[in-house]
Design an enzyme around this catalytic site. Structure first.
Site, mmCIF file in Angstrom:
data_model
loop_
_atom_site.group_PDB
_atom_site.id
_atom_site.type_symbol
_atom_site.label_atom_id
_atom_site.label_comp_id
_atom_site.label_asym_id
_atom_site.label_seq_id
_atom_site.Cartn_x
_atom_site.Cartn_y
_atom_site.Cartn_z
ATOM 1 N N GLY B 6 12.174 142.474 51.794
ATOM 2 C CA GLY B 6 13.693 141.940 51.504
ATOM 3 C C GLY B 6 13.986 140.575 52.395
ATOM 4 N N GLY B 7 14.873 139.951 51.921
ATOM 5 C CA GLY B 7 15.201 138.910 52.739
ATOM 6 C C GLY B 7 15.919 139.157 54.118
ATOM 7 N N SER B 8 15.988 138.107 54.940
ATOM 8 C CA SER B 8 16.557 138.397 56.423
ATOM 9 C C SER B 8 18.120 139.133 56.107
ATOM 10 C CB SER B 8 16.551 137.211 57.002
ATOM 11 O OG SER B 8 17.112 137.110 58.288
ATOM 12 N N SER B 9 18.317 139.831 56.901
ATOM 13 C CA SER B 9 19.759 140.706 57.020
ATOM 14 C C SER B 9 19.954 141.295 55.544
ATOM 15 C CB SER B 9 21.018 139.341 57.250
ATOM 16 O OG SER B 9 21.049 138.902 58.536
ATOM 17 N N GLY B 11 19.106 144.404 55.352
ATOM 18 C CA GLY B 11 19.186 145.800 55.892
ATOM 19 C C GLY B 11 18.071 146.581 55.777
ATOM 20 N N LYS B 12 16.858 146.015 55.904
ATOM 21 C CA LYS B 12 15.587 146.778 56.028
ATOM 22 C C LYS B 12 15.498 147.891 57.191
ATOM 23 C CE LYS B 12 13.208 142.880 55.852
ATOM 24 N NZ LYS B 12 14.414 142.074 55.709
ATOM 25 N N ASP B 33 8.634 141.371 62.052
ATOM 26 C CA ASP B 33 9.391 141.171 63.353
ATOM 27 C C ASP B 33 8.290 141.674 64.262
ATOM 28 O OD1 ASP B 33 11.540 140.094 61.908
ATOM 29 O OD2 ASP B 33 13.016 141.501 62.477
#
Lengths: 173, 173, 173, 173
Positions: B6-9, B11-12, B33
């Site tokens: 999923g994209g940044s922010s 909630g992964k 990350d």
């Protein structure tokens, strides 16, 4: 591959950053702290995982050992896939811990580095950093080196991390 | 093995923690990350590594790709060694990124999970968390899913992380 | 001055960042977490300071109260010196906590904001963030609002932080 | 009240933690880093706030100065309200910075401590900590002390933080 082994608050993590800065090739940094962070939260509070006693003692259980073995196999695979890797570790089991890595790293070229720090100095730095249970540094200062064989030893008690890293870098081909 | 993309922010990371809490067996959590943190500092500022533009764009270079390939091989080896692993990823290359993981994970059973989040909602959470370059969330919200094939998709725009994690856990044997 | 009061994991800190982003003037952000971090380490483990029980309960002692009073006086002085300040707080004592702030802030114009979040939702977010003792969110969700009087209440259970912040910003002259 | 002044990576924060540990009374710790964190995100990237140059230089604008003045007034008020406070600061303006504190602290008993560290040693520690722009340590090592008058000076180049803290604690009534 480089493995730094030393007790809590002996200055391993800073030394790894210095090594990454000094070495011209890119080196990946992994460490036992990162592995512990990868565990489910409940395993950082006992439950077959890792338990931090109020006196600074650390003990690990069967689930920890099983996952740790897979983690070692993974780090070894990264090295075999061509990545330069520096690991900072705390050999709570001394020679037995080294033996676990040795088996996992069969065929991989390893520079074994002992990171020493006087127990009293490490205990002082533990207070200064403020994020470790008081007592860990003193408890681990000696035991992590018991029976461990090194290519090189550095001592951060009176030598800066960057200086220690220079000595290590000189051993890296 | 579970891979959340999923994209940044979107909630992964929080969803990973919920999954680790819900699943009765111990699962190790790794993510891109953590890989980026393992790089030498200079590679997090361009220099063949990863570059974060002021507009939230992200681009990676050849050295990044080479080390990333070794990292994928390592995570795959951990899974083959028996560890249950959940990875949170940002497929900047969409289908091509998935293909890289697929090759590395040959023979490993994978549950592919798409983590969707409306671009506007993700951009708002990016402001709330305060530690990401503004713009990353919006830039990545759609592109990371382009051409990617999932076993399951969740959407955090209006569903809590724990609820999404429950849906994922129901698919884990 | 703006004071946001809500239980653990109700989303106060993210809302503060959104407020700082939305408001055209510069606002300084302080909070009870920062105050707790300013205490000597030993006071974060009981000893007249603050004690976090294994069930998520929190209790504070006499030394905590004395230093907290000085901290409140200091924040009030910053406001009187002309700084725009937003504080995020956890009124463990409900109305009594508000009264302490009211006395310290005599003569200062304050916007009192209640940050509500369903106990179940907050407990789920507590798992997702992973850095709080499980149970704190549920224990605090209701009690922090007991007898507290607000100018405005927001509810993060089903509304994003940025939206809540917009509602608050609309009340700021 | 105690004010420690020294350049980036001179070891002030660790020394503050040691002081809090050594001193029998509870001391609150505040510092300029905490103040910078309290600013709106946009002010940590120029915009009248604080700007971190790629060479490690730091410059501050008019809005920063205005809020800083209120912050100083607030810390002074906490001290006058009876709290024991230790502040770690970076006097980018040397004597002028000290003068600002002196005015704010009128009537408050202050122990002024200079924290020295050889520029080369501080630059090495900056690499080891890995979270500061390279160059800050060297740029600040000397200038922060220009024209500043101390009750006591310590040098972390070859003395541990805990030892330095002991010397400071001996001056605290």
């Amino acid at each position: 591959m480089i493995i730094l082994n030393g007790g809590s608050s002996s200055g391993k993590t800073g030394m790894v950053r210095c090594l990454q800065s000094l070495l011209p090739d890119p080196w990946l940094a992994f460490g036992v702290d990162g592995f512990v962070d990868a565990l489910p939260a409940r395993m950082r509070d006992g439950d077959g995982g890792i338990e931090f006693g109020e006196d600074g003692s650390v003990s690990v259980g069967a689930d920890f050992r099983a996952l740790e073995a897979a983690w070692l196999a993974g780090i070894a695979a990264m090295a075999r896939a061509g990545a330069r890797i520096v690991v900072d570790e705390v050999f709570l089991g001394g020679a037995a811990s080294q033996e676990r890595w040795r088996e996992a790293l069969d065929g991989v070229d390893v520079l074994w580095v002992g990171v020493r720090c006087d127990s009293t100095v490490a205990a002082g730095r533990e207070i200064a950093r403020g994020d470790r249970t008081p007592g860990m540094a003193a408890q681990q200062a000696e035991i992590v080196h018991e029976g461990v064989v090194y290519d090189l030893e550095v001592d951060t008690s009176r030598t800066e991390s960057l200086e220690c890293a220079r000595a290590i870098a000189a051993h890296v081909r």
